[in-house]
Scaffold this active site. Structure first.
Site, PDB file in Angstrom:
ATOM      1  N   ASN A 171       0.783  -1.233   0.000  1.00  0.00           N
ATOM      2  CA  ASN A 171       0.000   0.000   0.000  1.00  0.00           C
ATOM      3  C   ASN A 171       0.816   1.284   0.000  1.00  0.00           C
ATOM      4  OD1 ASN A 171      -3.046  -0.815   0.519  1.00  0.00           O
ATOM      5  ND2 ASN A 171      -1.788  -2.170   1.764  1.00  0.00           N
ATOM      6  N   ASN A 215       3.357   2.047  -2.102  1.00  0.00           N
ATOM      7  CA  ASN A 215       3.748   2.397  -3.467  1.00  0.00           C
ATOM      8  C   ASN A 215       2.822   1.654  -4.418  1.00  0.00           C
ATOM      9  OD1 ASN A 215       4.992   2.911  -5.914  1.00  0.00           O
ATOM     10  ND2 ASN A 215       7.058   2.637  -5.139  1.00  0.00           N
ATOM     11  N   ILE A 216       1.656   2.231  -4.668  1.00  0.00           N
ATOM     12  CA  ILE A 216       0.632   1.551  -5.456  1.00  0.00           C
ATOM     13  C   ILE A 216       1.067   1.317  -6.901  1.00  0.00           C
ATOM     14  CG2 ILE A 216      -1.731   1.734  -6.341  1.00  0.00           C
ATOM     15  CD1 ILE A 216      -1.549   0.966  -3.422  1.00  0.00           C
ATOM     16  N   VAL A 260       4.022   0.612  -8.221  1.00  0.00           N
ATOM     17  CA  VAL A 260       4.898  -0.557  -8.262  1.00  0.00           C
ATOM     18  C   VAL A 260       4.139  -1.817  -7.868  1.00  0.00           C
ATOM     19  CG1 VAL A 260       6.923  -1.631  -7.203  1.00  0.00           C
ATOM     20  CG2 VAL A 260       7.004   0.752  -7.909  1.00  0.00           C
ATOM     21  N   HIS A 261       3.261  -1.712  -6.873  1.00  0.00           N
ATOM     22  CA  HIS A 261       2.474  -2.874  -6.450  1.00  0.00           C
ATOM     23  C   HIS A 261       1.581  -3.369  -7.587  1.00  0.00           C
ATOM     24  CE1 HIS A 261       0.016  -5.560  -4.069  1.00  0.00           C
ATOM     25  NE2 HIS A 261      -1.063  -4.874  -4.393  1.00  0.00           N
ATOM     26  N   TYR A 299       3.562 -11.274 -10.449  1.00  0.00           N
ATOM     27  CA  TYR A 299       2.981 -12.200  -9.475  1.00  0.00           C
ATOM     28  C   TYR A 299       1.914 -13.100 -10.105  1.00  0.00           C
ATOM     29  CZ  TYR A 299       0.605 -13.811  -5.238  1.00  0.00           C
ATOM     30  OH  TYR A 299       0.035 -14.589  -4.258  1.00  0.00           O
ATOM     31  N   HIS A 322      16.546  -2.501  -5.777  1.00  0.00           N
ATOM     32  CA  HIS A 322      17.057  -1.656  -4.693  1.00  0.00           C
ATOM     33  C   HIS A 322      18.585  -1.632  -4.704  1.00  0.00           C
ATOM     34  CE1 HIS A 322      12.988  -1.559  -3.023  1.00  0.00           C
ATOM     35  NE2 HIS A 322      13.409  -0.632  -2.180  1.00  0.00           N
TER      36      HIS A 322
END
Length: 432
Positions: free
Chosen positions: A322, A324-325, A327-328, A336, A361
């Site tokens: 929640n 970073n919407i 990227v999610h 996924y 990262h």
């Protein structure tokens, strides 16, 4: 109604105990009952609007003082006219800006490759995507004039471009897999609906490149008009965050690092925790709220849900879903769910998502610093057992406190590791 009945009883000089004397009546009138204080969690009270307004007032006053203090101490730190003039006079001394301009080549390659439906087009896509990640990294590592800040900015731009073009490739592939009669209209964002292959235009491509999203659609939701007042507020917030917070904090934090003492590592960690966390919060507000809303308003992009209530996270998983919407959504849509459709379990798919995030990262930190220590990678992979522990043993406020502690302590620890290694690698070698 009960108050009126009680008033009648008082006037008539009697109460429920049968007392006709007013003094007896007042003596039997209890003013106490079993109840919790409002600030106790058991009270069920949740209207803290006044406290929120107080926080806003205190934040405005403290920012005003900080703005004046930094203006008097540092002066005007960002002069756009001077930056543009320096770039025009000697563009080759700005390799990071040149790399950002060169990124348009990869965008055009992706666009014209989509028009080739044969196997050759797929191979060109793979080569183009791989080059997007390797080319800027090679330039940052091999060109000494690229600073760590400039390298991080360039790699961030190319990483976003990689995710966008991957989504662009997937969506167009899905459209080709559908028959012409059942051409999928992913969303009807207005009166004009675009169908494949009518979306393969330069205008459509560059709208998606600049739109504040990583997931491509043929028809994005569009707002009816551009609100100038909203646009100017977001612009003012970005400038205020940049001048009042980020640059002064970064400049003032460099001097204490010049005399770093390893024996005081824990003390430095605690000293770094709070300002680093505040800087992260300022970055979150400046980027995910101010700048992305500014871009969305400028492009009339309708979907403004760039984050959800991650501050109420009771589990680590909820936080990563929640905060970073964009990227999610990309990970869910393009990584996924495809793994689940190919037969992988949820645990394996979730671990793969964290592994991919850990890679990026580390890519965004190690390459600009020109050293590979895997602190960012390990920090992301540690989130897997931490998410299991918090979800299994901590609930409610304890889980939320664990999430906040991981944010306040975990990030400064990784930052301190990189700062220490960077100091040892550069400043100590120069001293020797």
């Amino acid at each position: 109604f009960l108050a009126e009945v009680r008033l009648v009883d008082i006037v008539q000089g009697r109460d429920r105990c049968g007392a006709h004397d007013p003094s007896e009546m007042w003596a039997n009138d209890s003013c106490h009952k079993i109840q919790e204080s409002l600030l106790s969690s058991a009270s069920g009270y949740n209207n803290y609007r006044g406290i929120l307004n107080w926080c806003v007032v205190m934040l405005v006053l403290s920012n005003a003082r900080l703005f004046l203090e930094n203006l008097l101490r540092y002066g005007v730190l960002v002069d756009p006219i001077q930056v543009i003039s320096l770039f025009l006079n000697d563009p080759y001394s700005w390799p990071a800006a040149c790399l950002v301009i060169v990124s348009n080549v990869f965008v055009l390659v992706a666009l014209y490759t989509e028009r080739q439906l044969e196997l050759v087009g797929y191979l060109v896509h793979c080569i183009n995507m791989a080059t997007i990640l390797t080319f800027p990294a090679a330039v940052v590592l091999l060109v000494p004039s690229v600073t760590p800040a400039g390298g991080a900015f360039v790699l961030g731009v190319y990483t976003i471009l990689f995710l966008k073009l991957y989504s662009y490739k997937d969506v167009n592939m899905w459209c080709r897999e559908l028959s012409t009669a059942k051409a999928k209209k992913l969303f009807n964002g207005g009166n004009r609906t675009v169908c494949y292959p009518g979306n393969l235009t330069i205008r459509d491509m560059f709208y998606f490149v600049f739109a504040p999203t990583l997931c491509y659609e043929l028809n994005f939701p569009r707002s009816p008009k551009i609100r100038m007042s909203f646009l100017l507020r977001r612009l003012f917030e970005m400038v205020r965050c940049l001048i009042s917070w980020m640059i002064p904090v970064i400049q003032s934090s460099m001097k204490p690092l010049e005399d770093m003492d390893l024996s005081r590592m824990f003390e430095r960690l605690l000293r770094l925790a709070v300002p680093n966390h505040l800087l992260w919060l300022v970055f979150f507000y400046c980027f995910f709220h101010s700048s992305m809303n500014f871009t969305a308003e400028l492009l009339r992009f309708g979907d403004r849900q760039f984050y959800k209530d991650w501050w109420n996270s009771e589990t680590v998983t909820y936080f990563w879903q929640n905060w970073n919407i964009p990227v999610h959504k990309w990970c869910l849509r393009h990584f996924y769910k495809p793994l689940l459709r190919r037969g992988f379990s949820k645990i394996v798919s979730q671990s793969a998502v964290f592994f991919l995030s850990a890679f990026f990262h580390e890519y965004l930190v190690s390459v600009p610093l020109r050293m590979f220590r895997l602190w960012a990678f390990m920090g992301m992979m540690v989130q897997l057992p931490l998410a299991w522990f918090v979800g299994r043993f901590l609930r409610g406020n304890y889980g939320n406190a664990a999430v906040w502690i991981s944010l306040i302590i975990g990030q400064p620890f990784a930052v301190l590791m990189y700062v220490h290694d960077y100091y040892v690698l550069h400043y100590r070698q120069e001293a020797d």
